[in-house]
Scaffold this motif. Structure first.
Motif, PDB file in Angstrom:
ATOM      1  N   GLY A  76       0.805  -1.217   0.000  1.00  0.00           N
ATOM      2  CA  GLY A  76       0.000   0.000   0.000  1.00  0.00           C
ATOM      3  C   GLY A  76       0.835   1.262   0.000  1.00  0.00           C
ATOM      4  N   LYS A  77       2.073   1.186  -0.538  1.00  0.00           N
ATOM      5  CA  LYS A  77       2.983   2.330  -0.516  1.00  0.00           C
ATOM      6  C   LYS A  77       2.970   3.079  -1.843  1.00  0.00           C
ATOM      7  CE  LYS A  77       6.165   0.899   3.099  1.00  0.00           C
ATOM      8  NZ  LYS A  77       7.583   0.862   3.522  1.00  0.00           N
ATOM      9  N   ILE A  78       2.895   4.391  -1.757  1.00  0.00           N
ATOM     10  CA  ILE A  78       2.791   5.235  -2.940  1.00  0.00           C
ATOM     11  C   ILE A  78       4.069   5.239  -3.770  1.00  0.00           C
ATOM     12  CG2 ILE A  78       3.590   7.371  -1.833  1.00  0.00           C
ATOM     13  CD1 ILE A  78       1.315   8.817  -3.367  1.00  0.00           C
ATOM     14  N   SER A  79       5.194   4.857  -3.182  1.00  0.00           N
ATOM     15  CA  SER A  79       6.480   4.829  -3.896  1.00  0.00           C
ATOM     16  C   SER A  79       6.500   3.807  -5.026  1.00  0.00           C
ATOM     17  CB  SER A  79       7.627   4.539  -2.921  1.00  0.00           C
ATOM     18  OG  SER A  79       7.344   3.426  -2.106  1.00  0.00           O
ATOM     19  N   TRP A  86      -3.502   8.534  -5.056  1.00  0.00           N
ATOM     20  CA  TRP A  86      -3.089   7.917  -3.798  1.00  0.00           C
ATOM     21  C   TRP A  86      -2.595   8.961  -2.805  1.00  0.00           C
ATOM     22  CZ3 TRP A  86      -0.581   2.501  -3.270  1.00  0.00           C
ATOM     23  CH2 TRP A  86      -1.425   1.532  -3.850  1.00  0.00           C
ATOM     24  N   SER A  87      -1.916   9.992  -3.307  1.00  0.00           N
ATOM     25  CA  SER A  87      -1.378  11.016  -2.409  1.00  0.00           C
ATOM     26  C   SER A  87      -2.484  11.719  -1.626  1.00  0.00           C
ATOM     27  CB  SER A  87      -0.561  12.046  -3.202  1.00  0.00           C
ATOM     28  OG  SER A  87      -1.393  12.833  -4.036  1.00  0.00           O
ATOM     29  N   LYS A  88      -3.705  11.698  -2.158  1.00  0.00           N
ATOM     30  CA  LYS A  88      -4.844  12.327  -1.501  1.00  0.00           C
ATOM     31  C   LYS A  88      -5.526  11.380  -0.508  1.00  0.00           C
ATOM     32  CE  LYS A  88      -4.555  16.081  -4.008  1.00  0.00           C
ATOM     33  NZ  LYS A  88      -4.145  17.383  -3.409  1.00  0.00           N
ATOM     34  N   ASN A  89      -5.085  10.123  -0.475  1.00  0.00           N
ATOM     35  CA  ASN A  89      -5.771   9.120   0.353  1.00  0.00           C
ATOM     36  C   ASN A  89      -4.780   8.229   1.101  1.00  0.00           C
ATOM     37  OD1 ASN A  89      -8.832   9.268  -0.483  1.00  0.00           O
ATOM     38  ND2 ASN A  89      -7.672   9.392  -2.395  1.00  0.00           N
ATOM     39  N   MET A  90      -3.801   8.854   1.741  1.00  0.00           N
ATOM     40  CA  MET A  90      -2.808   8.115   2.507  1.00  0.00           C
ATOM     41  C   MET A  90      -3.124   8.172   3.997  1.00  0.00           C
ATOM     42  SD  MET A  90      -0.883   6.830   0.195  1.00  0.00           S
ATOM     43  CE  MET A  90       0.480   6.169   1.169  1.00  0.00           C
ATOM     44  N   ASN A  91      -2.770   7.101   4.707  1.00  0.00           N
ATOM     45  CA  ASN A  91      -3.010   7.003   6.138  1.00  0.00           C
ATOM     46  C   ASN A  91      -1.713   6.628   6.839  1.00  0.00           C
ATOM     47  OD1 ASN A  91      -4.455   6.514   8.710  1.00  0.00           O
ATOM     48  ND2 ASN A  91      -4.014   4.359   8.270  1.00  0.00           N
ATOM     49  N   LYS A  92      -1.384   7.312   7.922  1.00  0.00           N
ATOM     50  CA  LYS A  92      -0.182   7.003   8.706  1.00  0.00           C
ATOM     51  C   LYS A  92      -0.611   6.314   9.998  1.00  0.00           C
ATOM     52  CE  LYS A  92       3.312   9.725   8.534  1.00  0.00           C
ATOM     53  NZ  LYS A  92       4.259  10.869   8.667  1.00  0.00           N
ATOM     54  N   ASP A  93      -0.090   5.089  10.217  1.00  0.00           N
ATOM     55  CA  ASP A  93      -0.487   4.345  11.410  1.00  0.00           C
ATOM     56  C   ASP A  93       0.290   4.811  12.649  1.00  0.00           C
ATOM     57  OD1 ASP A  93       2.045   3.195  11.301  1.00  0.00           O
ATOM     58  OD2 ASP A  93       1.358   1.292  10.500  1.00  0.00           O
ATOM     59  N   LYS A  94       0.088   4.102  13.746  1.00  0.00           N
ATOM     60  CA  LYS A  94       0.694   4.499  15.019  1.00  0.00           C
ATOM     61  C   LYS A  94       2.220   4.392  15.001  1.00  0.00           C
ATOM     62  CE  LYS A  94      -3.405   3.013  17.571  1.00  0.00           C
ATOM     63  NZ  LYS A  94      -3.970   2.058  18.561  1.00  0.00           N
ATOM     64  N   LEU A  95       2.764   3.562  14.103  1.00  0.00           N
ATOM     65  CA  LEU A  95       4.212   3.400  13.987  1.00  0.00           C
ATOM     66  C   LEU A  95       4.817   4.380  12.998  1.00  0.00           C
ATOM     67  CD1 LEU A  95       4.433  -0.517  13.974  1.00  0.00           C
ATOM     68  CD2 LEU A  95       4.777   1.040  15.912  1.00  0.00           C
ATOM     69  N   GLY A  96       3.963   5.202  12.388  1.00  0.00           N
ATOM     70  CA  GLY A  96       4.454   6.190  11.434  1.00  0.00           C
ATOM     71  C   GLY A  96       4.606   5.671  10.017  1.00  0.00           C
ATOM     72  N   VAL A  97       4.065   4.477   9.732  1.00  0.00           N
ATOM     73  CA  VAL A  97       4.139   3.882   8.390  1.00  0.00           C
ATOM     74  C   VAL A  97       2.952   4.355   7.561  1.00  0.00           C
ATOM     75  CG1 VAL A  97       4.190   1.741   7.060  1.00  0.00           C
ATOM     76  CG2 VAL A  97       5.342   1.850   9.279  1.00  0.00           C
TER      77      VAL A  97
END
Length: 243
Positions: A53-56, A99-110
């Motif tokens: 699920g990574k935009i890279s 995707w850049s408009k719909n990214m989520n950062k979890d508790k670990l910063g991923v």
């Protein structure tokens, strides 16, 4: 690069190293071109990043689709070539934007993309579209002299549909990618059996198949995890308001 490697599991790193090594070995052993090996390596890296699920993934996708379009054209698989040159390549930039408009950062910063699920009507629309357009495109490819036109046509239509589901962040894209990978492995196996070329491309598609199964599992887990995080957030906000 630090962001690309963030959040990788031991399994994902091992998986990537194993298939990258196989691609390099088979490419050298069968005297494949550097273009074929580069296309295969960037393709494998791209799909692994998609499964996470990574935009890279889109950076490697640009390189892979451009090279793969050229290889397919030289091999006579015009459907695959047109798909990559006129659809996959430009859509990498569109995908990055969406995707850049719909990214989520979890508790670990991923950072991972927000995942959605298809409903029954969505599935019905997908199936009817693939069948109708797949048959039509197969006849078109046969008319222009494409090799393996029927198989090539359905692989292309399924690929486009799966890519659109990917842009919209639906987890069910991976079920379509599994079918696409099986069909495309058959295409490139026939090419390899006929002239012995493009062995690294064949290995790449086998890697894609394994990754599609993993991606299906990973995205379903991501969907559940993100839904749980949303519910927790709503619950916490509700408690704050009550307080």
């Amino acid at each position: 690069m630090k962001n690309i490697l963030k959040g990788w599991s031991t399994f994902e790193i091992t998986w990537l190293v194993v298939f990258a090594s196989i691609i390099l070995y088979t490419g050298i052993a069968f005297n494949d071109t550097w273009i074929g090996m580069t296309a295969s390596l960037t393709g494998v890296i791209c799909v692994v990043l998609v499964s996470q699920g990574k935009i890279s993934n889109y950076f490697f996708g640009v390189i892979n689709t451009a090279l793969y379009a050229y290889i397919s054209f030289k091999t006579g698989l015009f459907g695959e070539s047109m798909l990559n040159a006129f659809f996959y390549l430009p859509i990498q930039f569109i995908g990055f934007y969406l995707w850049s408009k719909n990214m989520n950062k979890d508790k670990l910063g991923v950072s991972t993309v927000w995942v959605k699920k298809l409903d029954k009507m969505g599935w019905l629309y997908v199936v009817l579209t693939v069948v109708a357009v797949g048959i039509s495109y197969g006849f078109f490819l046969d008319a222009i002299g494409s090799k393996q036109a029927g198989l090539d046509g359905f692989a292309v239509v399924l690929s486009i549909t799966a890519q659109l589901l990917m842009l919209k962040r639906y987890a069910e894209q991976w079920l379509l990618w599994i079918v696409v990978n099986v069909l495309t492995i058959a295409l490139w196996l026939n090419v390899f059996m006929h002239d012995g070329n493009s062995v690294t491309i064949l290995v790449m598609w086998i890697a894609y198949l394994f990754n599609s199964v993993y991606g299906l599992i990973k995205w379903n887990k991501l969907a559940k995890k993100q839904e749980r995080e949303i519910n927790e957030s709503v619950y916490n906000q509700s408690n704050v308001l009550k307080g």
